[in-house]
Structures are given as structure tokens and as C-alpha cells.
Design a protein around this motif. Structure first.
Motif, PDB file in Angstrom:
ATOM      1  N   ASP A  87       0.802  -1.219   0.000  1.00  0.00           N
ATOM      2  CA  ASP A  87       0.000   0.000   0.000  1.00  0.00           C
ATOM      3  C   ASP A  87       0.838   1.273   0.000  1.00  0.00           C
ATOM      4  OD1 ASP A  87      -2.330  -1.390  -0.123  1.00  0.00           O
ATOM      5  OD2 ASP A  87      -2.986  -0.988   1.939  1.00  0.00           O
ATOM      6  N   HIS A  88       2.069   1.208  -0.510  1.00  0.00           N
ATOM      7  CA  HIS A  88       2.899   2.409  -0.604  1.00  0.00           C
ATOM      8  C   HIS A  88       2.558   3.215  -1.851  1.00  0.00           C
ATOM      9  CE1 HIS A  88       5.212   1.280   2.820  1.00  0.00           C
ATOM     10  NE2 HIS A  88       5.778   0.247   2.251  1.00  0.00           N
ATOM     11  N   VAL A  89       2.060   2.549  -2.887  1.00  0.00           N
ATOM     12  CA  VAL A  89       1.669   3.232  -4.120  1.00  0.00           C
ATOM     13  C   VAL A  89       0.341   2.647  -4.591  1.00  0.00           C
ATOM     14  CG1 VAL A  89       4.053   3.715  -4.817  1.00  0.00           C
ATOM     15  CG2 VAL A  89       2.924   1.623  -5.611  1.00  0.00           C
ATOM     16  N   ASP A  90      -0.280   3.346  -5.544  1.00  0.00           N
ATOM     17  CA  ASP A  90      -1.574   2.895  -6.060  1.00  0.00           C
ATOM     18  C   ASP A  90      -1.439   1.796  -7.104  1.00  0.00           C
ATOM     19  OD1 ASP A  90      -3.184   4.720  -4.567  1.00  0.00           O
ATOM     20  OD2 ASP A  90      -2.604   6.313  -5.966  1.00  0.00           O
ATOM     21  N   ILE A  91      -0.568   2.005  -8.088  1.00  0.00           N
ATOM     22  CA  ILE A  91      -0.480   1.091  -9.221  1.00  0.00           C
ATOM     23  C   ILE A  91       0.970   0.899  -9.658  1.00  0.00           C
ATOM     24  CG2 ILE A  91      -2.790   1.640 -10.091  1.00  0.00           C
ATOM     25  CD1 ILE A  91      -1.450   3.424 -12.211  1.00  0.00           C
ATOM     26  N   GLY A  92       1.158  -0.088 -10.521  1.00  0.00           N
ATOM     27  CA  GLY A  92       2.455  -0.317 -11.149  1.00  0.00           C
ATOM     28  C   GLY A  92       2.252  -0.945 -12.516  1.00  0.00           C
ATOM     29  N   PHE A  93       3.127  -0.627 -13.437  1.00  0.00           N
ATOM     30  CA  PHE A  93       3.074  -1.168 -14.797  1.00  0.00           C
ATOM     31  C   PHE A  93       4.086  -2.295 -14.900  1.00  0.00           C
ATOM     32  CE2 PHE A  93       4.582  -1.261 -19.192  1.00  0.00           C
ATOM     33  CZ  PHE A  93       3.397  -1.287 -19.905  1.00  0.00           C
ATOM     34  N   MET A  94       3.611  -3.505 -15.243  1.00  0.00           N
ATOM     35  CA  MET A  94       4.477  -4.674 -15.203  1.00  0.00           C
ATOM     36  C   MET A  94       4.276  -5.554 -16.426  1.00  0.00           C
ATOM     37  SD  MET A  94       6.050  -4.457 -12.252  1.00  0.00           S
ATOM     38  CE  MET A  94       6.536  -6.090 -11.723  1.00  0.00           C
ATOM     39  N   SER A  95       5.314  -6.340 -16.755  1.00  0.00           N
ATOM     40  CA  SER A  95       5.191  -7.339 -17.811  1.00  0.00           C
ATOM     41  C   SER A  95       4.537  -8.603 -17.246  1.00  0.00           C
ATOM     42  CB  SER A  95       6.562  -7.657 -18.412  1.00  0.00           C
ATOM     43  OG  SER A  95       7.456  -8.118 -17.418  1.00  0.00           O
ATOM     44  N   GLY A  96       4.351  -9.604 -18.098  1.00  0.00           N
ATOM     45  CA  GLY A  96       3.522 -10.751 -17.756  1.00  0.00           C
ATOM     46  C   GLY A  96       3.952 -11.542 -16.543  1.00  0.00           C
ATOM     47  N   PHE A  97       5.229 -11.938 -16.472  1.00  0.00           N
ATOM     48  CA  PHE A  97       5.650 -12.813 -15.387  1.00  0.00           C
ATOM     49  C   PHE A  97       5.609 -12.164 -14.017  1.00  0.00           C
ATOM     50  CE2 PHE A  97       7.136 -15.905 -18.466  1.00  0.00           C
ATOM     51  CZ  PHE A  97       6.817 -17.080 -17.812  1.00  0.00           C
ATOM     52  N   PRO A  98       6.202 -10.984 -13.831  1.00  0.00           N
ATOM     53  CA  PRO A  98       6.071 -10.383 -12.500  1.00  0.00           C
ATOM     54  C   PRO A  98       4.626 -10.108 -12.130  1.00  0.00           C
ATOM     55  CG  PRO A  98       7.151  -8.879 -14.041  1.00  0.00           C
ATOM     56  CD  PRO A  98       7.106 -10.208 -14.696  1.00  0.00           C
ATOM     57  N   SER A  99       3.777  -9.872 -13.129  1.00  0.00           N
ATOM     58  CA  SER A  99       2.350  -9.712 -12.845  1.00  0.00           C
ATOM     59  C   SER A  99       1.760 -11.008 -12.314  1.00  0.00           C
ATOM     60  CB  SER A  99       1.604  -9.284 -14.116  1.00  0.00           C
ATOM     61  OG  SER A  99       2.040  -8.020 -14.562  1.00  0.00           O
ATOM     62  N   SER A 150      12.196 -10.820 -14.871  1.00  0.00           N
ATOM     63  CA  SER A 150      11.916 -10.246 -16.189  1.00  0.00           C
ATOM     64  C   SER A 150      11.277 -11.282 -17.108  1.00  0.00           C
ATOM     65  CB  SER A 150      13.215  -9.734 -16.825  1.00  0.00           C
ATOM     66  OG  SER A 150      13.007  -9.356 -18.166  1.00  0.00           O
ATOM     67  N   SER A 151      10.198 -10.882 -17.769  1.00  0.00           N
ATOM     68  CA  SER A 151       9.530 -11.784 -18.705  1.00  0.00           C
ATOM     69  C   SER A 151      10.400 -12.045 -19.926  1.00  0.00           C
ATOM     70  CB  SER A 151       8.188 -11.191 -19.155  1.00  0.00           C
ATOM     71  OG  SER A 151       7.328 -11.002 -18.070  1.00  0.00           O
ATOM     72  N   SER A 152      10.733 -10.976 -20.653  1.00  0.00           N
ATOM     73  CA  SER A 152      11.477 -11.129 -21.909  1.00  0.00           C
ATOM     74  C   SER A 152      12.957 -11.322 -21.700  1.00  0.00           C
ATOM     75  CB  SER A 152      11.248  -9.901 -22.797  1.00  0.00           C
ATOM     76  OG  SER A 152      11.709  -8.720 -22.153  1.00  0.00           O
ATOM     77  N   GLY A 153      13.469 -10.889 -20.534  1.00  0.00           N
ATOM     78  CA  GLY A 153      14.900 -10.968 -20.291  1.00  0.00           C
ATOM     79  C   GLY A 153      15.325 -12.131 -19.426  1.00  0.00           C
ATOM     80  N   TYR A 154      14.374 -13.009 -19.047  1.00  0.00           N
ATOM     81  CA  TYR A 154      14.739 -14.188 -18.268  1.00  0.00           C
ATOM     82  C   TYR A 154      13.795 -15.371 -18.510  1.00  0.00           C
ATOM     83  CZ  TYR A 154      15.853 -17.259 -14.339  1.00  0.00           C
ATOM     84  OH  TYR A 154      16.184 -18.350 -13.567  1.00  0.00           O
ATOM     85  N   PHE A 155      12.544 -15.246 -18.068  1.00  0.00           N
ATOM     86  CA  PHE A 155      11.646 -16.401 -18.120  1.00  0.00           C
ATOM     87  C   PHE A 155      11.482 -16.971 -19.530  1.00  0.00           C
ATOM     88  CE2 PHE A 155      10.173 -14.662 -14.023  1.00  0.00           C
ATOM     89  CZ  PHE A 155      10.143 -15.830 -13.273  1.00  0.00           C
ATOM     90  N   MET A 156      11.164 -16.125 -20.491  1.00  0.00           N
ATOM     91  CA  MET A 156      10.893 -16.633 -21.832  1.00  0.00           C
ATOM     92  C   MET A 156      12.146 -17.194 -22.517  1.00  0.00           C
ATOM     93  SD  MET A 156       7.704 -16.552 -21.890  1.00  0.00           S
ATOM     94  CE  MET A 156       7.537 -17.249 -23.528  1.00  0.00           C
ATOM     95  N   PRO A 157      13.302 -16.535 -22.444  1.00  0.00           N
ATOM     96  CA  PRO A 157      14.476 -17.146 -23.064  1.00  0.00           C
ATOM     97  C   PRO A 157      14.931 -18.431 -22.373  1.00  0.00           C
ATOM     98  CG  PRO A 157      15.064 -15.075 -22.003  1.00  0.00           C
ATOM     99  CD  PRO A 157      13.566 -15.136 -22.032  1.00  0.00           C
ATOM    100  N   VAL A 158      14.794 -18.508 -21.035  1.00  0.00           N
ATOM    101  CA  VAL A 158      15.152 -19.742 -20.339  1.00  0.00           C
ATOM    102  C   VAL A 158      14.231 -20.875 -20.789  1.00  0.00           C
ATOM    103  CG1 VAL A 158      15.082 -20.888 -18.076  1.00  0.00           C
ATOM    104  CG2 VAL A 158      16.267 -18.715 -18.335  1.00  0.00           C
ATOM    105  N   TYR A 159      12.971 -20.547 -20.999  1.00  0.00           N
ATOM    106  CA  TYR A 159      12.029 -21.554 -21.504  1.00  0.00           C
ATOM    107  C   TYR A 159      12.402 -21.964 -22.931  1.00  0.00           C
ATOM    108  CZ  TYR A 159       7.609 -23.920 -22.431  1.00  0.00           C
ATOM    109  OH  TYR A 159       6.660 -24.863 -22.740  1.00  0.00           O
ATOM    110  N   CYS A 196      20.335 -12.520 -23.595  1.00  0.00           N
ATOM    111  CA  CYS A 196      18.951 -12.814 -23.957  1.00  0.00           C
ATOM    112  C   CYS A 196      18.069 -11.624 -23.602  1.00  0.00           C
ATOM    113  CB  CYS A 196      18.475 -14.072 -23.250  1.00  0.00           C
ATOM    114  SG  CYS A 196      19.327 -15.563 -23.844  1.00  0.00           S
ATOM    115  N   THR A 197      17.186 -11.253 -24.525  1.00  0.00           N
ATOM    116  CA  THR A 197      16.455 -10.003 -24.389  1.00  0.00           C
ATOM    117  C   THR A 197      15.146 -10.062 -25.151  1.00  0.00           C
ATOM    118  OG1 THR A 197      16.717  -7.595 -24.609  1.00  0.00           O
ATOM    119  CG2 THR A 197      17.548  -8.951 -26.420  1.00  0.00           C
ATOM    120  N   ALA A 198      14.418  -8.957 -25.140  1.00  0.00           N
ATOM    121  CA  ALA A 198      13.165  -8.850 -25.877  1.00  0.00           C
ATOM    122  C   ALA A 198      13.445  -8.612 -27.350  1.00  0.00           C
ATOM    123  CB  ALA A 198      12.330  -7.698 -25.324  1.00  0.00           C
TER     124      ALA A 198
END
Length: 300
Positions: A87-99, A150-159, A196-198
């Protein structure tokens, strides 16, 4: 609009927010529907010749909501999640995996989410004179990844590597650079064999992607993601603010703002947007996360 940089971990965030005046209105407060909207995000857009997309996002949100926007830069993806969750902030913009990680805790809401379009998300970059020609050639190599959330910088390339028969910790060594730009720097300096990157970053000009044509090659392509990006919200967010944001965000992430939003337009502009997405939409991330050694069920 106010922007606060937080060069420390989440443990120092509470004190800094209090000192900076960047505080979240309490649930039920009569002023909650007119108080500044606070956003936690990673710093983006270091090119001094172009508008910072984070600042652009804040300006567009101010225009569409009629509310002041305060932006808090935090050091990594998980700090964004924790700032919202606490509850320190209202919102955050995130990619798929951290979401997916955040929603799975049960303490954070997905306010809106943008669907994937079936396009591959990630690739691994090598220098043009590298002996690496295929994904299999990365066996025994050292690979730079952006961030462990990171979605594009870790999870997806590792997969992608897993699908090619290469397992992390067995067939290649992982190095976490702290961001895509750090991965590119490590590759240029010869500290790693690949970064590995987006894929969308490789299509951009410097400084987002620092290699010129003829200096690099792409090795492999990852699958697509079911959810490309999400705006996460604290669960105590008041209803007027929630409704205002859900009405404003489609206007902010519109085609006419694509260029100004820069990297934030990737995976959002032109993609179908869901309001209050069912947590089940994040289900496909579970199997992909498991390949990286992350069990979403353990994150509470």
C-alpha cells in the motif's frame, strides 16, 4: 507531476515515501478520489534527446484522469510488486511474469491486462563474429539475463533454451546483469557469450539497442506470452480511482501515443485489453516459471 527516484531496496521505500510526501490515501478517505495517483515503476528512457516514457505515461494519465500523478522509480520488478502490495503506491506497470507472481500472492489486483498476439517474445543476441550459430551452440556458454523477474529478459528465453534441450545450471551459466542494457554491455565487453532479451528491443535504435547492423545476430525465438503487460493495483484502492484508471488507460495506450510511450507501447498499444482480468489468465505462466525454478504456488 512529481518523480521520485529510489536507489535503494524496498526496505528503504517506506521511509523515503514518507519523507517525499508520496503517500497513498487511505481507503474510504473523502479525499481519496482527488489525491495524487502514485505509480511505482522501473526507470526507463535514459536517452536525454527523447521524452522519458515514464514521464509521458504520467502526463497522459494526468490529462485523462484530471488528477496529479506521482511516479516512484524503484530498483527492480519485485520492488514494484512489494510497493503495491504494501500500500505504498496505487499502481504499477508490469510485464507478464512479474504480474503473475504478484497476482498469485493474493495481495495485489490486476486492474487491466493486455493479451498476447502470438508473436515470439525473446531471443538471444550474440556478436556477429561469435562461433555460436544455433541455440544448441549455447551449450557450455555464459549467458546474460536482465533480471530474475523479467519476462522477456529471463523467463521466456530460459524456456526457449529448455525447449531446445539446454537446462539452466547444467548446460549453460547464467549471469544477471540487472537490466537489458547491462546484458548488452556485458556482451560487448566480452564478459558473456550471449545476451537474452526482448525481440522488440533488437528492433530499436541506440541507446535502447546499442548494436548496429552487422555487429550482432539473433539466436532462436521464444514462444509468445498469454499476457504481455498488466497494470497492477493495491487492493485498498478506492472505487472512484479504480474506475477512473480503467477508463483512462485505454485512452493512454492508444495508437496516437505509440511513439511517445516508447518501450511501454510494446505489448500494450494494439493489443486487446482486459479490465479486471480473471487470475486464471495468468495460469499458463506456471509451467514456464517452473522451468526457471520458480513455483508460483510458493509465492505468498
Amino acid at each position: 507531476m512529481r518523480i521520485h527516484a529510489v536507489p535503494m531496496g524496498i526496505l528503504g521505500l517506506t521511509a523515503l515515501l514518507a519523507l517525499s510526501g508520496c503517500q497513498v490515501s487511505g481507503t474510504g478517505s473523502e479525499n481519496s478520489a482527488v489525491a495524487p495517483i502514485t505509480i511505482a515503476t522501473l526507470p526507463l528512457g535514459d536517452d536525454p534527446t527523447t521524452a522519458n516514457p515514464i514521464e509521458v505515461l504520467g502526463e497522459l494519465l494526468e490529462k485523462e484522469t484530471g488528477r496529479e500523478v506521482e511516479i516512484v522509480d524503484v530498483p527492480d520488478y519485485l520492488s514494484v510488486v512489494e510497493a503495491i502490495r504494501s500500500d505504498h503506491v496505487d499502481i504499477g506497470f508490469m510485464s507478464g511474469f512479474p504480474s503473475a507472481l504478484a497476482v498469485n500472492t493474493g495481495d495485489v489486483d490486476a486492474l487491466v491486462a493486455w493479451e498476447g498476439n502470438g508473436d515470439p517474445v525473446s531471443t538471444c543476441v550474440v556478436l556477429d563474429d561469435s562461433p555460436v550459430q544455433t541455440v544448441d551452440d549455447l551449450r557450455g556458454k555464459t549467458i546474460a539475463f536482465a533480471d530474475q523477474a523479467s519476462s522477456s529478459g529471463y523467463f521466456m528465453p530460459v524456456y526457449m533454451l529448455h525447449e531446445a534441450g539446454l537446462e539452466q545450471g547444467e548446460d549453460f551459466e547464467s549471469v544477471f546483469s540487472g537490466g537489458h542494457e547491462g546484458s548488452f554491455a556485458a556482451l560487448r565487453q566480452g564478459q558473456v557469450d550471449a545476451a537474452c532479451t526482448a525481440i522488440v528491443l533488437t528492433q530499436r535504435a541506440a541507446p535502447a539497442f546499442p548494436f548496429a547492423a552487422g555487429e550482432w545476430r539473433a539466436i532462436g525465438e521464444s514462444p509468445s506470452m498469454p499476457v504481455m503487460a498488466t497494470v497492477l493495483a493495491r487492493q485498498s484502492l478506492d472505487e472512484p480511482t479504480r474506475v477512473s484508471l480503467q477508463e483512462a488507460l485505454p485512452k493512454v495506450f492508444a495508437e496516437e501515443n505509440r511513439e511517445a510511450l516508447g518501450a511501454m507501447a510494446s505489448g500494450t498499444v494494439g493489443h486487446p485489453m482486459m479490465a479486471d482480468p480473471d487470475p486464471a489468465v495468468f495460469g499458463p505462466f506456471v509451467d514456464i516459471a517452473a522451468v526457471a525454478g520458480v513455483d508460483l504456488g510458493d509465492l505468498k
